[in-house]
Design a protein around this motif. Structure first.
Motif, PDB file in Angstrom:
ATOM      1  N   PRO A  24       0.941  -1.213  -0.002  1.00 58.20           N
ATOM      2  CA  PRO A  24       0.176   0.038  -0.186  1.00 58.20           C
ATOM      3  C   PRO A  24       0.771   1.060   0.084  1.00 58.20           C
ATOM      4  O   PRO A  24       1.817   1.233   0.515  1.00 58.20           O
ATOM      5  N   THR A  25       0.356   2.496  -0.953  1.00 57.36           N
ATOM      6  CA  THR A  25       1.155   3.612  -0.726  1.00 57.36           C
ATOM      7  C   THR A  25       0.676   4.517   0.135  1.00 57.36           C
ATOM      8  O   THR A  25      -0.570   4.535   0.447  1.00 57.36           O
ATOM      9  N   ALA A  61      -6.947   4.355   8.530  1.00 57.53           N
ATOM     10  CA  ALA A  61      -6.530   4.068   7.329  1.00 57.53           C
ATOM     11  C   ALA A  61      -5.294   3.181   7.212  1.00 57.53           C
ATOM     12  O   ALA A  61      -5.267   2.290   6.583  1.00 57.53           O
ATOM     13  N   ILE A  62      -4.275   3.802   7.895  1.00 58.09           N
ATOM     14  CA  ILE A  62      -2.882   3.109   7.843  1.00 58.09           C
ATOM     15  C   ILE A  62      -3.054   1.709   8.391  1.00 58.09           C
ATOM     16  O   ILE A  62      -2.591   0.779   7.859  1.00 58.09           O
ATOM     17  N   ASN A  66      -2.503  -1.564   6.683  1.00 56.33           N
ATOM     18  CA  ASN A  66      -1.387  -2.053   6.933  1.00 56.33           C
ATOM     19  C   ASN A  66      -0.019  -1.551   6.042  1.00 56.33           C
ATOM     20  O   ASN A  66       0.785  -2.038   5.645  1.00 56.33           O
ATOM     21  N   TYR A  67      -0.232  -0.139   6.117  1.00 55.51           N
ATOM     22  CA  TYR A  67       0.606   0.666   5.390  1.00 55.51           C
ATOM     23  C   TYR A  67       1.680   0.927   6.092  1.00 55.51           C
ATOM     24  O   TYR A  67       1.987   1.009   7.328  1.00 55.51           O
ATOM     25  N   VAL A  68       3.116   0.891   5.388  1.00 50.57           N
ATOM     26  CA  VAL A  68       4.274   1.009   6.063  1.00 50.57           C
ATOM     27  C   VAL A  68       4.991   1.956   4.844  1.00 50.57           C
ATOM     28  O   VAL A  68       5.096   1.734   3.584  1.00 50.57           O
ATOM     29  N   PRO A  69       5.524   3.037   5.261  1.00 48.91           N
ATOM     30  CA  PRO A  69       6.191   4.079   4.337  1.00 48.91           C
ATOM     31  C   PRO A  69       7.446   3.547   3.460  1.00 48.91           C
ATOM     32  O   PRO A  69       7.944   2.526   4.199  1.00 48.91           O
TER      33      PRO A  69
ATOM     34  N   ARG B 134       6.525  -6.070   9.822  1.00 48.85           N
ATOM     35  CA  ARG B 134       6.075  -4.765   8.911  1.00 48.85           C
ATOM     36  C   ARG B 134       7.256  -4.431   8.017  1.00 48.85           C
ATOM     37  O   ARG B 134       6.920  -3.935   6.831  1.00 48.85           O
ATOM     38  N   TYR B 135       8.291  -4.221   8.647  1.00 46.96           N
ATOM     39  CA  TYR B 135       9.451  -3.737   7.907  1.00 46.96           C
ATOM     40  C   TYR B 135       9.732  -4.514   6.879  1.00 46.96           C
ATOM     41  O   TYR B 135      10.053  -4.073   5.558  1.00 46.96           O
ATOM     42  N   LEU B 136       9.754  -5.812   6.918  1.00 46.07           N
ATOM     43  CA  LEU B 136      10.243  -6.760   6.004  1.00 46.07           C
ATOM     44  C   LEU B 136       9.151  -6.629   4.920  1.00 46.07           C
ATOM     45  O   LEU B 136       9.554  -6.589   3.721  1.00 46.07           O
TER      46      LEU B 136
END
Lengths: 353, 353
Positions: A24-25, A61-62, A66-69, B134-136
């Motif tokens: 996800p972006t 939303a994050i 499951n958003y990760v930058p 998550r990082y992975l």
DNA sequence: TTGAAAGCGCTAACAG
DNA sequence: CTGTTAGCGCTTTCAA
């Protein structure tokens, strides 16, 4: 590297099963939360000026997505990499078997795991030092930690002028402006020696480390300091190279001098272990005839018979401190160039009265 | 082409001295070489279809500017990070003091230093495992290596379905599709046992490792295999937990059985060292009365008296292999799920005839 | 307080 | 074989 992609464009990491991995972006989060990308970015970076309401919506939303930058994008835009390099000279890597080093690294990693920095480990051999240098200066990292075991080698020191850097162990030459974290070798040695004196020993010798390495120098001066405070003779010095064999040889030379010796401070546990064998060879006892103290607190000392009194180094804390100093440096805070960590004397049977 | 930098914008890492650090870009190289950015990119990525002439010109410009590609930008555009995560469960990190682990990491790092991949070290504690996960999965790495010492813990295994992963040590449960590199524990144990037999021992015991860890299981089965090949009795088994104390206790139990024993294979050097003390307690000699062999090849064995015959693990190669397998996986090559590395028997005095 | 717009430095089709 | 043209996903002025 042929970068052709088969028509099906299988995304990397798609592995052999599972659908196409969809990461996800920020844009998707924005859409779901009904705000702009800029706002999401603000929330993610905890900017103070965003309505709590909006913050909640975005976070929801994050969570949902499951958003990760994406680090790469973030770095590119912010011109900050959030990466810290751990430079391990290969010569040190060979001594990797020294638990001390491993623990230091662990301390670094653990400290950083609570920050947004990531640890990048580089083994820098002779042949690749130029590559390492380039990598460091190529804007790929925000700072670097150089762990050079005992050597005091700060060959990367000059890079410190353009990239925040922290070194482990004091440099041999006063590298002027470099930052480093070190253990208080002299104080540790003085403490161990003082303990020997307090336990009644008066004829003290030392097996010093190489005199071209800071720990070798500092531990010897610590020994001298303790002796001079008590007005004792400082002539019983022999130098080793930190190996057990050299410790044994040095101890033999000391015993061969034919003068009384009732206590020995060795600059590390390995050499102390070597001293043990030399002492036993002569039919002497520990601590009955000669008390022995070491430095480092490792396996050699703890498994020796009798267990060795030694100076424990806070290796974990050392690592954490190095990371802490570097992060402060990166973030523009002013930091002391020299940070000295205290040691701790571990009293065991080898110095019993 | 607005490459102007606002006068006040002090670049990060500018540190306290030295001018503003100017990192050359691909664009600058292109300009200097008189070609397009695309061409420079091709040269940098050694695309085959570029005239040698152009290649030279570009390289010269690169050299002149001291250009280093920006990883973040490259990642972002190529959707490949060129980063490999090294996941170290904290439980393993605590056993960091085991040189074995340190050497494995070194092998990984050294292998990767010849590739374009970078190593990202993550310490994953219980509390942070979700963060790690998550990082992975956040597209920050191209693949991951999980080093879980002896436990066979593959709790990250399910991630392997979406991210290339390689584990160190075989999993406890047949995790189906996970990839792992392991040392041939059974063969190593069988080899050591065979050596005991060949040196004339006929009443062999073993101090096995925990039977809920793959190495514990496999080394025991190796011992059995060697015995059954020679038709010898397999009843002299006691289990320890890989510590010296447990080894001593197990050895005492074996001796208490009151049956003849002239050789022991311990599942690791620590337990072998423990066995030594139990044997000596009973006034027996090594190898005179009982020959002893271990596994791991570490400090405990090499410094024991007499030096311990043991099974050496190619830890460095293990690490390199893990990295190699992962890189292959990332690049879409097909790889065996299981890679087994051979061990090497180190014959020392503890099994002399 | 929020949104719009303009890139960060590089790669990757697609033409030419 | 080389250049043109779009973005990659995010941050960051600048306005509103």
């Amino acid at each position: 590297m042929t970068t052709e992609t088969p028509s099906s464009t299988s995304a990397p990491g798609e592995a052999e099963s599972g659908g196409p991995r969809v990461v996800p972006t920020l844009e998707m989060v924005a859409a779901l939360a009904g705000v702009s990308r800029a706002t999401v970015s603000r929330v993610v970076n905890s900017s103070p000026k965003v309505t709590q309401q909006v913050v909640d919506a975005v976070n929801e939303a994050i969570e949902k997505l499951n958003y990760v930058p994406n680090r790469a994008a973030r770095s590119l835009a912010s011109r900050r990499t959030q990466v810290i390099a751990l430079v391990v000279p290969e010569t040190t890597a060979k001594v990797f078997s020294d638990p001390f080093f491993a623990t230091v690294v662990q301390g670094i990693a653990l400290y950083l795991s609570d920050t947004d920095y990531t640890l990048n480990m580089l083994i820098s051999s002779e042949t690749k030092s130029e590559k390492t240098r380039r990598y460091l200066m190529g804007g790929n990292v925000d700072g670097a930690i150089v762990v050079s075991h005992h050597s005091g080698d700060h060959s990367y020191a000059h890079l410190g002028q353009s990239l925040p850097m922290v070194f482990g162990g004091r440099p041999l030459a006063a590298e002027g402006e470099s930052y480093f974290v070190d253990v208080d070798n002299a104080a540790g040695a003085a403490g161990a020696t003082a303990h020997l004196i307090e336990s009644g020993r008066r004829h003290l010798a030392t097996i010093a480390g190489p005199q071209d390495m800071p720990p070798g120098l500092d531990r010897l001066s610590g020994w001298r300091r303790a002796l001079s405070m008590h007005g004792l003779d400082q002539s019983l010095v022999e130098v080793g190279d930190f190996t057990p064999e050299s410790g044994a040889a040095a101890m033999r030379r000391l015993l061969d001098r034919g003068v009384p010796i009732d206590g020995v401070f060795a600059a590390n546990d390995q050499m102390a272990a070597g001293a043990y064998s030399a002492i036993y060879e002569r039919g002497l006892s520990i601590p009955g005839d000669i008390a022995v103290a070491g430095f480092d607190d490792n396996f050699y000392g703890s498994t020796a018979t009798p267990p060795l009194t030694t100076v424990h180094q806070p290796s974990h804390e050392l690592g954490a401190k190095m990371a802490e100093v570097l992060v402060a440096l990166i973030e523009g805070k002013s930091v002391e160039h020299v940070t000295t960590m205290p040691t701790q004397l571990l009293i065991r049977a080898s110095t019993a009265v």
